[in-house]
Scaffold this motif. Structure first.
Motif, PDB file in Angstrom:
ATOM      1  N   VAL A 107      53.337 -18.591 -35.681  1.00  0.00           N
ATOM      2  CA  VAL A 107      53.051 -18.584 -34.557  1.00  0.00           C
ATOM      3  C   VAL A 107      54.352 -18.700 -33.405  1.00  0.00           C
ATOM      4  N   ASP A 108      55.668 -19.191 -33.618  1.00  0.00           N
ATOM      5  CA  ASP A 108      56.332 -19.202 -32.806  1.00  0.00           C
ATOM      6  C   ASP A 108      56.914 -17.732 -32.792  1.00  0.00           C
ATOM      7  N   ALA A 109      56.981 -16.884 -33.938  1.00  0.00           N
ATOM      8  CA  ALA A 109      57.517 -15.766 -34.105  1.00  0.00           C
ATOM      9  C   ALA A 109      56.707 -14.467 -32.870  1.00  0.00           C
ATOM     10  N   PHE A 110      55.426 -14.938 -32.997  1.00  0.00           N
ATOM     11  CA  PHE A 110      54.427 -14.198 -32.055  1.00  0.00           C
ATOM     12  C   PHE A 110      54.500 -14.511 -30.713  1.00  0.00           C
ATOM     13  N   THR A 111      54.708 -15.626 -30.578  1.00  0.00           N
ATOM     14  CA  THR A 111      54.794 -15.961 -29.087  1.00  0.00           C
ATOM     15  C   THR A 111      56.259 -15.869 -28.557  1.00  0.00           C
ATOM     16  N   HIS A 112      57.277 -15.897 -29.120  1.00  0.00           N
ATOM     17  CA  HIS A 112      58.621 -15.556 -28.552  1.00  0.00           C
ATOM     18  C   HIS A 112      58.673 -14.041 -28.268  1.00  0.00           C
ATOM     19  N   ALA A 113      57.660 -13.233 -29.100  1.00  0.00           N
ATOM     20  CA  ALA A 113      57.534 -11.970 -28.862  1.00  0.00           C
ATOM     21  C   ALA A 113      56.700 -11.473 -27.954  1.00  0.00           C
ATOM     22  N   GLY A 114      56.234 -12.477 -27.232  1.00  0.00           N
ATOM     23  CA  GLY A 114      55.507 -12.265 -26.037  1.00  0.00           C
ATOM     24  C   GLY A 114      53.975 -11.987 -26.296  1.00  0.00           C
ATOM     25  N   VAL A 115      53.453 -12.418 -27.673  1.00  0.00           N
ATOM     26  CA  VAL A 115      51.988 -12.458 -27.927  1.00  0.00           C
ATOM     27  C   VAL A 115      51.481 -13.627 -28.150  1.00  0.00           C
ATOM     28  N   SER A 116      50.758 -14.038 -27.182  1.00  0.00           N
ATOM     29  CA  SER A 116      50.770 -15.388 -26.947  1.00  0.00           C
ATOM     30  C   SER A 116      49.056 -15.720 -27.373  1.00  0.00           C
ATOM     31  N   THR A 117      48.312 -14.710 -27.503  1.00  0.00           N
ATOM     32  CA  THR A 117      46.914 -14.715 -27.842  1.00  0.00           C
ATOM     33  C   THR A 117      46.657 -13.494 -28.841  1.00  0.00           C
ATOM     34  N   VAL A 118      45.558 -13.814 -29.628  1.00  0.00           N
ATOM     35  CA  VAL A 118      45.133 -12.970 -30.476  1.00  0.00           C
ATOM     36  C   VAL A 118      43.523 -13.022 -30.703  1.00  0.00           C
ATOM     37  N   GLY A 119      42.873 -12.058 -30.483  1.00  0.00           N
ATOM     38  CA  GLY A 119      41.419 -12.032 -30.823  1.00  0.00           C
ATOM     39  C   GLY A 119      40.892 -11.809 -32.197  1.00  0.00           C
ATOM     40  N   ARG A 120      41.112 -10.414 -32.338  1.00  0.00           N
ATOM     41  CA  ARG A 120      40.584 -10.244 -33.830  1.00  0.00           C
ATOM     42  C   ARG A 120      41.996  -9.769 -34.587  1.00  0.00           C
ATOM     43  N   ALA A 121      41.961 -10.181 -35.882  1.00  0.00           N
ATOM     44  CA  ALA A 121      43.189  -9.937 -36.637  1.00  0.00           C
ATOM     45  C   ALA A 121      43.145  -9.475 -38.062  1.00  0.00           C
ATOM     46  N   ARG A 122      43.969  -8.865 -38.449  1.00  0.00           N
ATOM     47  CA  ARG A 122      43.864  -8.383 -40.065  1.00  0.00           C
ATOM     48  C   ARG A 122      45.059  -8.718 -40.876  1.00  0.00           C
ATOM     49  N   ILE A 123      44.816  -9.389 -41.995  1.00  0.00           N
ATOM     50  CA  ILE A 123      45.952  -9.802 -43.074  1.00  0.00           C
ATOM     51  C   ILE A 123      45.762  -8.731 -44.044  1.00  0.00           C
ATOM     52  N   LEU A 124      47.326  -8.312 -44.578  1.00  0.00           N
ATOM     53  CA  LEU A 124      47.277  -7.319 -45.647  1.00  0.00           C
ATOM     54  C   LEU A 124      47.762  -8.145 -46.925  1.00  0.00           C
ATOM     55  N   GLY A 125      47.249  -8.251 -47.794  1.00  0.00           N
ATOM     56  CA  GLY A 125      47.486  -9.006 -49.063  1.00  0.00           C
ATOM     57  C   GLY A 125      46.979 -10.438 -48.971  1.00  0.00           C
ATOM     58  N   ALA A 126      46.984 -10.903 -50.122  1.00  0.00           N
ATOM     59  CA  ALA A 126      45.984 -12.073 -50.482  1.00  0.00           C
ATOM     60  C   ALA A 126      46.865 -13.446 -51.179  1.00  0.00           C
ATOM     61  N   GLY A 127      48.294 -13.168 -51.054  1.00  0.00           N
ATOM     62  CA  GLY A 127      49.098 -14.069 -51.753  1.00  0.00           C
ATOM     63  C   GLY A 127      49.142 -15.452 -51.161  1.00  0.00           C
ATOM     64  N   ALA A 128      50.221 -16.244 -51.352  1.00  0.00           N
ATOM     65  CA  ALA A 128      50.523 -17.566 -50.834  1.00  0.00           C
ATOM     66  C   ALA A 128      50.770 -17.451 -49.328  1.00  0.00           C
ATOM     67  N   THR A 129      51.330 -16.548 -49.062  1.00  0.00           N
ATOM     68  CA  THR A 129      51.725 -16.353 -47.470  1.00  0.00           C
ATOM     69  C   THR A 129      50.474 -15.962 -46.676  1.00  0.00           C
ATOM     70  N   ALA A 130      49.414 -15.562 -47.114  1.00  0.00           N
ATOM     71  CA  ALA A 130      48.245 -15.126 -46.579  1.00  0.00           C
ATOM     72  C   ALA A 130      47.558 -16.408 -45.930  1.00  0.00           C
ATOM     73  N   ALA A 131      47.222 -17.368 -46.747  1.00  0.00           N
ATOM     74  CA  ALA A 131      46.850 -18.608 -46.327  1.00  0.00           C
ATOM     75  C   ALA A 131      47.780 -19.099 -44.898  1.00  0.00           C
ATOM     76  N   SER A 132      48.734 -19.312 -44.914  1.00  0.00           N
ATOM     77  CA  SER A 132      49.631 -19.502 -43.789  1.00  0.00           C
ATOM     78  C   SER A 132      49.409 -18.510 -42.657  1.00  0.00           C
ATOM     79  N   ALA A 133      49.237 -17.279 -43.206  1.00  0.00           N
ATOM     80  CA  ALA A 133      48.874 -16.422 -42.063  1.00  0.00           C
ATOM     81  C   ALA A 133      47.463 -16.710 -41.345  1.00  0.00           C
TER      82      ALA A 133
END
Length: 274
Positions: A107-133
């Protein structure tokens, strides 16, 4: 003379970790005589290694493959750890408190890059990091998330998290037709190279790319993404470390450090020297 307070990052492999540089820089600026090291520990060795720590140990940062076994070891879990089933931070003491700072780091990585809101999204991969994503995208506002995986059945475990959050989740193979999204999070292992017939249609409608991998950089995927913004996984590494330092200092990942902006800048500079 009292023994110094000790902390470490554990995982396997661990030799590449930048966590010692990040953490040590912050503790020096905070005036804390804390030692932070790295240690190679796999799942089989984790219980004995944890049992062998004495009272000088304040906490552990956990990387792969220890996040699930650390979750099982913790006596208490913060909300993100409970949702994802993954603990990357253990605050030690009479009670072992487990935290997941990867969610907040994304979340911090997105917001510090100027992306504070996301409507629809996609995740590539289904490993452990995908749950946090998945949890991070929900906190950024996403209510519809498409997961792409080589084996779609591997992503089914994410449905429970999506249901708990009220997120509409679709799971498809990489080659399925892709609709427009505001952001894409790639959670694939470092070094993964996808075929052009997979990357081209996904990238064309993928919005901002957050690539969890950061070494080598740019990743194969980031190098082929269109001109939209691309965020390196180093940003998650940095900001999840900041949250870990908050936990080790104050017991909460939400309470900012004193002069945090100065500390973050110094951590970033130190990591870039390696």
């Amino acid at each position: 003379m009292t023994d110094p307070t000790r902390l470490a990052v554990w995982g396997d492999p661990i030799g590449h970790s930048r966590s010692p540089a990040l953490h040590s820089t912050a503790y020096a600026l905070l005036g804390l005589d804390w030692q932070y090291e790295r240690r190679r520990v796999d799942e089989a060795a984790f219980p004995e290694a944890l049992h062998g720590l004495d009272s000088t140990w304040r906490g552990l940062s956990l990387t792969m493959p220890l996040k699930e076994v650390a979750h099982a070891t913790a006596d208490e879990h913060d909300r993100h750890a409970a949702l994802t089933g993954a603990v990357n931070t253990l605050l030690l003491g009479s009670t072992r408190r487990g935290f997941n700072t990867d969610v907040g780091g994304i979340v911090d990585a997105f917001t510090h890059a100027g992306v504070s809101t996301v409507g629809r999204a996609r995740i590539l991969g289904a490993g452990a990091t995908a749950a946090s994503a998945l949890v991070a995208l929900h906190e950024l506002g996403a209510d519809r998330i498409d997961v792409r995986a080589r084996r779609p059945e591997a992503a089914e475990r994410l449905r429970g998290i999506a249901d708990a959050l009220g997120v509409v989740l679709t799971v498809d193979a990489f080659t399925a037709p892709a609709s427009d999204v505001d952001a894409t999070i790639a959670t694939l292992p470092s070094g993964t190279v996808l075929d052009d017939d997979v990357v081209t249609p996904i990238a064309a409608v993928g919005g901002t790319l957050f690539e969890a991998a950061y070494a080598p950089w740019p990743s194969a995927l980031a190098a082929r993404w269109p001109a939209q913004q691309v965020i390196s996984g180093f940003e998650m590494l940095l900001y999840q470390a900041v949250r870990q330092i908050r936990i080790f200092r104050d017991g909460s990942q939400e309470r900012p450090l004193p002069y945090e902006g100065v500390i973050v800048a110094a951590m970033r500079s130190r990591a870039m020297e390696d």
